[in-house]
Write a protein that holds these residues in place. Structure first.
Motif, PDB file in Angstrom:
ATOM      1  N   ALA A 405      35.395  81.248  75.182  1.00 55.01           N
ATOM      2  CA  ALA A 405      34.784  82.568  75.159  1.00 55.01           C
ATOM      3  C   ALA A 405      35.756  83.632  75.655  1.00 55.01           C
ATOM      4  O   ALA A 405      35.878  84.715  75.062  1.00 55.01           O
ATOM      5  N   PHE A 406      36.461  83.337  76.728  1.00 58.41           N
ATOM      6  CA  PHE A 406      37.412  84.293  77.282  1.00 58.41           C
ATOM      7  C   PHE A 406      38.519  84.602  76.279  1.00 58.41           C
ATOM      8  O   PHE A 406      38.885  85.761  76.063  1.00 58.41           O
ATOM      9  N   GLU A 407      39.052  83.573  75.636  1.00 54.67           N
ATOM     10  CA  GLU A 407      40.104  83.760  74.632  1.00 54.67           C
ATOM     11  C   GLU A 407      39.613  84.643  73.488  1.00 54.67           C
ATOM     12  O   GLU A 407      40.299  85.575  73.055  1.00 54.67           O
ATOM     13  N   ALA A 408      38.420  84.377  72.977  1.00 51.15           N
ATOM     14  CA  ALA A 408      37.904  85.113  71.820  1.00 51.15           C
ATOM     15  C   ALA A 408      37.615  86.565  72.162  1.00 51.15           C
ATOM     16  O   ALA A 408      37.971  87.480  71.410  1.00 51.15           O
ATOM     17  N   VAL A 409      36.961  86.807  73.291  1.00 54.26           N
ATOM     18  CA  VAL A 409      36.581  88.176  73.644  1.00 54.26           C
ATOM     19  C   VAL A 409      37.806  88.991  74.038  1.00 54.26           C
ATOM     20  O   VAL A 409      37.948  90.155  73.639  1.00 54.26           O
ATOM     21  N   LEU A 410      38.703  88.405  74.805  1.00 52.70           N
ATOM     22  CA  LEU A 410      39.883  89.138  75.250  1.00 52.70           C
ATOM     23  C   LEU A 410      40.779  89.542  74.081  1.00 52.70           C
ATOM     24  O   LEU A 410      41.398  90.606  74.097  1.00 52.70           O
ATOM     25  N   SER A 411      40.848  88.697  73.055  1.00 50.49           N
ATOM     26  CA  SER A 411      41.745  88.968  71.931  1.00 50.49           C
ATOM     27  C   SER A 411      41.052  89.662  70.764  1.00 50.49           C
ATOM     28  O   SER A 411      41.693  89.941  69.750  1.00 50.49           O
ATOM     29  N   SER A 412      39.766  89.944  70.878  1.00 48.50           N
ATOM     30  CA  SER A 412      39.084  90.679  69.816  1.00 48.50           C
ATOM     31  C   SER A 412      39.721  92.050  69.640  1.00 48.50           C
ATOM     32  O   SER A 412      40.075  92.711  70.621  1.00 48.50           O
ATOM     33  N   PRO A 413      39.889  92.529  68.405  1.00 52.45           N
ATOM     34  CA  PRO A 413      40.445  93.882  68.212  1.00 52.45           C
ATOM     35  C   PRO A 413      39.668  94.965  68.944  1.00 52.45           C
ATOM     36  O   PRO A 413      40.237  95.987  69.328  1.00 52.45           O
ATOM     37  N   ASN A 414      38.375  94.756  69.163  1.00 57.30           N
ATOM     38  CA  ASN A 414      37.580  95.776  69.852  1.00 57.30           C
ATOM     39  C   ASN A 414      37.933  95.900  71.325  1.00 57.30           C
ATOM     40  O   ASN A 414      37.826  96.986  71.907  1.00 57.30           O
ATOM     41  N   THR A 415      38.309  94.801  71.955  1.00 54.26           N
ATOM     42  CA  THR A 415      38.632  94.827  73.383  1.00 54.26           C
ATOM     43  C   THR A 415      40.121  94.660  73.641  1.00 54.26           C
ATOM     44  O   THR A 415      40.570  94.790  74.777  1.00 54.26           O
ATOM     45  N   ALA A 416      40.895  94.378  72.604  1.00 54.17           N
ATOM     46  CA  ALA A 416      42.339  94.215  72.751  1.00 54.17           C
ATOM     47  C   ALA A 416      43.002  95.556  73.028  1.00 54.17           C
ATOM     48  O   ALA A 416      42.390  96.621  72.918  1.00 54.17           O
ATOM     49  N   SER A 417      44.281  95.495  73.365  1.00 53.69           N
ATOM     50  CA  SER A 417      45.043  96.714  73.641  1.00 53.69           C
ATOM     51  C   SER A 417      45.109  97.608  72.406  1.00 53.69           C
ATOM     52  O   SER A 417      45.306  97.140  71.287  1.00 53.69           O
ATOM     53  N   LYS A 418      44.953  98.914  72.621  1.00 52.91           N
ATOM     54  CA  LYS A 418      45.096  99.897  71.546  1.00 52.91           C
ATOM     55  C   LYS A 418      46.449 100.608  71.632  1.00 52.91           C
ATOM     56  O   LYS A 418      46.629 101.678  71.047  1.00 52.91           O
ATOM     57  N   ARG A 419      47.387  99.997  72.322  1.00 55.82           N
ATOM     58  CA  ARG A 419      48.688 100.642  72.523  1.00 55.82           C
ATOM     59  C   ARG A 419      49.381 100.936  71.198  1.00 55.82           C
ATOM     60  O   ARG A 419      50.070 101.944  71.064  1.00 55.82           O
ATOM     61  N   TRP A 420      49.220 100.069  70.195  1.00 63.16           N
ATOM     62  CA  TRP A 420      49.855 100.308  68.899  1.00 63.16           C
ATOM     63  C   TRP A 420      49.421 101.665  68.347  1.00 63.16           C
ATOM     64  O   TRP A 420      50.197 102.339  67.681  1.00 63.16           O
ATOM     65  N   VAL A 421      48.186 102.051  68.643  1.00 63.88           N
ATOM     66  CA  VAL A 421      47.675 103.327  68.148  1.00 63.88           C
ATOM     67  C   VAL A 421      48.239 104.480  68.960  1.00 63.88           C
ATOM     68  O   VAL A 421      48.925 105.361  68.441  1.00 63.88           O
ATOM     69  N   TYR A 422      47.972 104.491  70.267  1.00 66.29           N
ATOM     70  CA  TYR A 422      48.272 105.700  71.032  1.00 66.29           C
ATOM     71  C   TYR A 422      49.757 105.876  71.335  1.00 66.29           C
ATOM     72  O   TYR A 422      50.187 106.978  71.697  1.00 66.29           O
ATOM     73  N   ARG A 423      50.572 104.830  71.172  1.00 69.10           N
ATOM     74  CA  ARG A 423      52.006 105.031  71.378  1.00 69.10           C
ATOM     75  C   ARG A 423      52.605 105.893  70.264  1.00 69.10           C
ATOM     76  O   ARG A 423      53.713 106.415  70.403  1.00 69.10           O
ATOM     77  N   GLN A 424      51.875 106.052  69.152  1.00 71.78           N
ATOM     78  CA  GLN A 424      52.360 106.906  68.072  1.00 71.78           C
ATOM     79  C   GLN A 424      52.013 108.372  68.292  1.00 71.78           C
ATOM     80  O   GLN A 424      52.493 109.241  67.565  1.00 71.78           O
ATOM     81  N   TYR A 425      51.166 108.643  69.282  1.00 72.33           N
ATOM     82  CA  TYR A 425      50.759 110.010  69.566  1.00 72.33           C
ATOM     83  C   TYR A 425      51.607 110.577  70.701  1.00 72.33           C
ATOM     84  O   TYR A 425      51.854 109.909  71.703  1.00 72.33           O
ATOM     85  N   ASP A 426      52.015 111.815  70.559  1.00 74.34           N
ATOM     86  CA  ASP A 426      52.664 112.512  71.664  1.00 74.34           C
ATOM     87  C   ASP A 426      51.568 113.010  72.595  1.00 74.34           C
ATOM     88  O   ASP A 426      50.858 113.955  72.273  1.00 74.34           O
ATOM     89  N   HIS A 427      51.416 112.338  73.730  1.00 75.74           N
ATOM     90  CA  HIS A 427      50.339 112.727  74.636  1.00 75.74           C
ATOM     91  C   HIS A 427      50.850 113.508  75.851  1.00 75.74           C
ATOM     92  O   HIS A 427      50.080 113.800  76.772  1.00 75.74           O
ATOM     93  N   GLU A 428      52.130 113.860  75.844  1.00 70.49           N
ATOM     94  CA  GLU A 428      52.673 114.595  76.990  1.00 70.49           C
ATOM     95  C   GLU A 428      53.166 115.991  76.630  1.00 70.49           C
ATOM     96  O   GLU A 428      53.543 116.749  77.509  1.00 70.49           O
ATOM     97  N   VAL A 429      53.196 116.329  75.338  1.00 69.04           N
ATOM     98  CA  VAL A 429      53.626 117.664  74.953  1.00 69.04           C
ATOM     99  C   VAL A 429      52.724 118.698  75.620  1.00 69.04           C
ATOM    100  O   VAL A 429      51.516 118.511  75.730  1.00 69.04           O
TER     101      VAL A 429
END
Length: 763
Positions: A405-429
């Motif tokens: 259960a821990f493996e499945a929930v932790l690695s689900s796209p819904n609860t996994a890291s979204k870093r791939w998304v927000y690293r493409q955004y300039d969030h400090e300008v």
């Protein structure tokens, strides 16, 4: 495009004649669901939109809220204002994910400009079909096109990052969710925060007959024709090819010029009122502008600067070409407006003037539109639709081993890291961001308008620091609202407030984007009613007025309706810009505590060691159903206490508990330098169901706190919420969980690897 027979009858009765082709097209678009909210407006009165902090509520291009400046929390004279707006660009993002998402960003930024505000932050909440094979065989289907969902996901993120980065507005917050019912209709919801004050405030209400109407920005082309009506019907199977002309094409470099030109126009008090050109193009913006002032207009369409030859009246009226603003300007100010726009290399056309008569448009000497502006904008009849209240599922909980259960929930796209998304955004300008994406909520620093220049921008260092931080959280939870629309929407509001409180801020106001399927289906409309009432009730409880928003219906395709999805963008304020981190500190002389219920009894409390798992990622992964978790009796008190504790000097880290439950929150707090040793107070004879229920139930409003004074935390929540000691930090970077005879051990590197699901899928 065609005007419905029943609507045509009303128009003919009002005009006492048949409408011209241009008039019929205007009515068809402005009376569409997208513009007129014909199915949703009767429900929206449920929202409390008032408060001493609310300067302008729903109905304008964006809401305006005063930041606290007095002891009672209300605005003082000279207060700094923020603007709040949210937009959906769902159908366009399916047809053309890059341009659809990019122009969604451009549109909400121009809504901000319309209020005399400078855009300082973006938050995007995105919803897609799955492109990672679900673990549960009950959810797998040979008909699911994972590659197409991945294509949409990559294109949308690229469109948002390209446009936001180019215009120099940081994307600081948001959410990403995956659900099989978004496969045929993704959702792209974008919120924008702007900064202004009373001297700079502009509205979309025309002021005086005789003032000129000036169109500023890019040339008008044929892109986006019929976009409003396109957004008001279900997506067809051939939408990607047949509806491509209805999708706008953005130019972020022109938008950046428009932002700076608008800033100077506002600085010099040259604008009487403003409206950006979005849905229904020039016809929509100009008619709505004068209708709000109970006035009319005379427009000569051939005066509109165009980038394509031989455009006809209907095309000029309805094209949704981007990066354009309609300004009301006093006659004596027109030359100066033209000088400024020429300096920024923007097109400028004096297209007509405000009148006290009808909304009239001519083209090459022929009158093509002559209607009452108010009737055009407000005359659409509301729909009276049948609805069915959703049924609650029976309990059917799967038996799953803790490690699986821990493996499945932790690695689900819904609860996994979204870093791939927000690293493409300039969030400090803009150098305002104190806490950026990846945390519970973002925090940006607020600066005053410059005393010398009168500008809210401050990007050149002319704005003085106020010492006040603005926390921003945005998102929804389709698993929650699929399981229970009303209760799930309440939980979403509480979850966003918890994110803000975890950073030490208290809620100030919110805007919503209400996404639903085809409202003509009673079960779909019943679910939509549920999310409206749920958000309204919880926001009122939290004293967070819903000051504006957007409705997007007919999100239905050949794959079926989307889940009812109430995106909420909420802001809160705090003193200072610092906040406790999400990650654990290696300080061993501290204790980890959970605020909120460790376990939730079933509805009849016959099995107090079993959680109510309805809407959880655990059930999404393994199938089954259950009742939705209960919420706190006093959620506002929980939020206030959590914000106080987060600001206490003895607090070392705070993280909310939501998607994925306690297990995911604990895993997200572990770093290479700091681990956790957690012992859950469950009995030795507790079975797998009891343990997984404890770790994976998703009651919102809870938080894990690392504190040097657990007694002080318990005192702060006395009579409000239970506080349970979980364990203490370690220095080995490992998460150790014991629950009776059940044991779990995983180090930070393994956690990162398991949570890198999205990156792996896109390699």
């Amino acid at each position: 495009m065609s005007l419905a027979d029943s609507d045509r009858e009303l128009v003919v009765e009002e005009l006492e004649r048949e409408p011209t082709p241009a008039e019929a097209a205007l009515f068809e678009n402005l009376w569409s669901e997208h513009c007129a909210y014909r199915s949703s407006r009767p429900l929206l009165s449920a929202f409390d939109s008032e408060g001493e902090q609310v300067v302008i509520g729903p109905g304008d291009d964006a809401a305006v809220v005063a930041l606290p400046g007095s002891e009672d929390g209300g605005p003082e004279e000279g207060s700094t204002y923020i603007t709040m707006g949210i937009e959906s660009h769902n159908h366009p993002s399916y047809v053309d994910p890059f341009d659809g998402a990019a122009t969604g960003v451009g549109g909400i930024v121009r809504d901000t400009l319309s209020m005399g505000a400078y855009p300082i932050a973006l938050a995007d909440s995105l919803y897609f079909g799955e492109f990672v094979e679900p673990r549960s065989t009950a959810r797998r289907s040979d008909d699911v096109d994972h590659e197409h969902s991945k294509y949409l996901f990559e294109g949308v993120v690229e469109g948002i990052s390209h446009y936001g980065n180019c215009i120099g507005v940081p994307t600081v917050a948001g959410s990403v969710d995956f659900h099989p019912d978004y496969e045929g209709n993704p959702l792209v919801n974008v919120a924008c925060i702007g900064l202004t004050n009373d001297d700079r405030l502009v509205t979309a209400e025309a002021q005086e007959p005789g003032n000129k109407l000036v169109l500023v920005g890019n040339g008008t082309g044929r892109d986006g024709l019929g976009g409003a009506s396109f957004a008001s019907e279900d997506l067809a199977e051939d939408a990607e090819t047949e509806d491509r002309p209805a999708v706008q094409v953005g130019d972020p470099y022109a938008e950046k010029l428009l932002i700076e030109a608008n800033e100077q126009l506002i600085d010099e008090s040259l604008i009487e009122s403003a409206r950006d050109l979005g849905a229904a193009g020039l016809g929509g913006a100009s008619s709505e502008l004068v209708a709000k002032g109970n006035l009319g207009a005379y427009i000569e369409l051939e005066r509109v600067h165009q980038r394509e030859p031989n455009m006809n009246a209907l095309e000029i009226l309805l094209a949704e070409s981007q990066e354009r603003m309609c300004y009301e300007v006093a006659p004596e100010s027109v030359d100066r407006v033209r000088e400024i726009t020429e300096r920024y290399d923007l097109g400028c056309s004096v297209i007509g003037e405000v009148t006290d008569g009808n909304y009239t448009c001519t083209f090459e000497g022929e009158t093509v539109v002559d209607v009452d502006a108010y009737f055009l904008g407000e005359g659409a009849p509301m729909n009276d639709l049948p609805s069915e209240e959703p049924t609650q599922p029976d309990t059917d909980l799967p038996e799953v081993d803790l490690e699986e259960a821990f493996e499945a929930v932790l690695s689900s796209p819904n609860t996994a890291s979204k870093r791939w998304v927000y690293r493409q955004y300039d969030h400090e300008v803009g150098v305002r961001t104190s806490v950026g994406p990846g945390d519970d909520a973002a925090i940006i620093a607020i600066r005053e308008a410059s005393a010398e220049r009168g500008s809210a921008n401050g990007s050149s260092g002319d704005g003085r620091e106020t010492g006040q931080g603005l926390a921003i959280s945005s998102g929804a939870a389709p698993n929650w609202t699929s399981a229970a629309p009303y209760e799930g929407a309440k939980a979403i509001a509480l979850e966003n407030a918890t994110n803000i409180a975890a950073k030490g801020a208290t809620p100030l106001a919110a805007v919503d984007c209400l996404n639903g399927g085809n409202p003509e289906k009673p079960d779909v409309y019943g679910g939509f009613e549920g999310i409206v009432d749920g958000l309204a009730d919880m926001c009122e409880t939290l004293s967070a007025p819903v000051v504006g928003g957007n409705v997007s219906l007919y999100n239905d395709s050949v794959t079926g309706p989307i889940p009812p999805t109430p995106t909420l963008a909420m802001v809160g304020t705090k003193e200072g810009y610092d906040a406790p981190p999400l990650s654990i500190s290696p300080e061993t002389d501290s204790t980890l505590v959970l605020v909120g219920d460790l376990t939730l009894g079933t509805e009849d409390d016959s099995a107090a060691d079993e959680a109510r798992l309805g809407g959880s990622e655990y059930l999404a992964q393994f199938g089954g159903s259950d009742a939705f978790p209960t919420l706190f009796d006093e959620p506002a008190a929980v939020i206030d206490a959590l914000a106080d504790v987060a600001n206490d000097a003895s607090t070392l880290a705070v993280h909310d508990v939501s998607h994925g439950g306690l297990a995911v929150s604990l895993a997200e707090m572990v770093t290479d330098d700091a681990g956790l040793e957690v012992s859950l107070p469950v009995s030795d004879d507790a079975d797998d169901a009891a343990v997984t229920g404890t770790l994976f139930h998703e009651q919102p409003g809870r938080a894990v706190i690392q504190t040097e004074s657990p007694a002080a935390v318990a005192e702060a929540f006395e009579g409000i919420a239970p506080v349970t000691r979980l364990g203490q930090p370690t220095a080995d970077g490992t998460l150790e969980v014991s629950a009776g005879t059940h044991q779990l051990s995983i180090d930070a590197a393994d956690i990162r690897e398991r949570r890198a699901t999205i990156e792996r899928a896109l390699e």
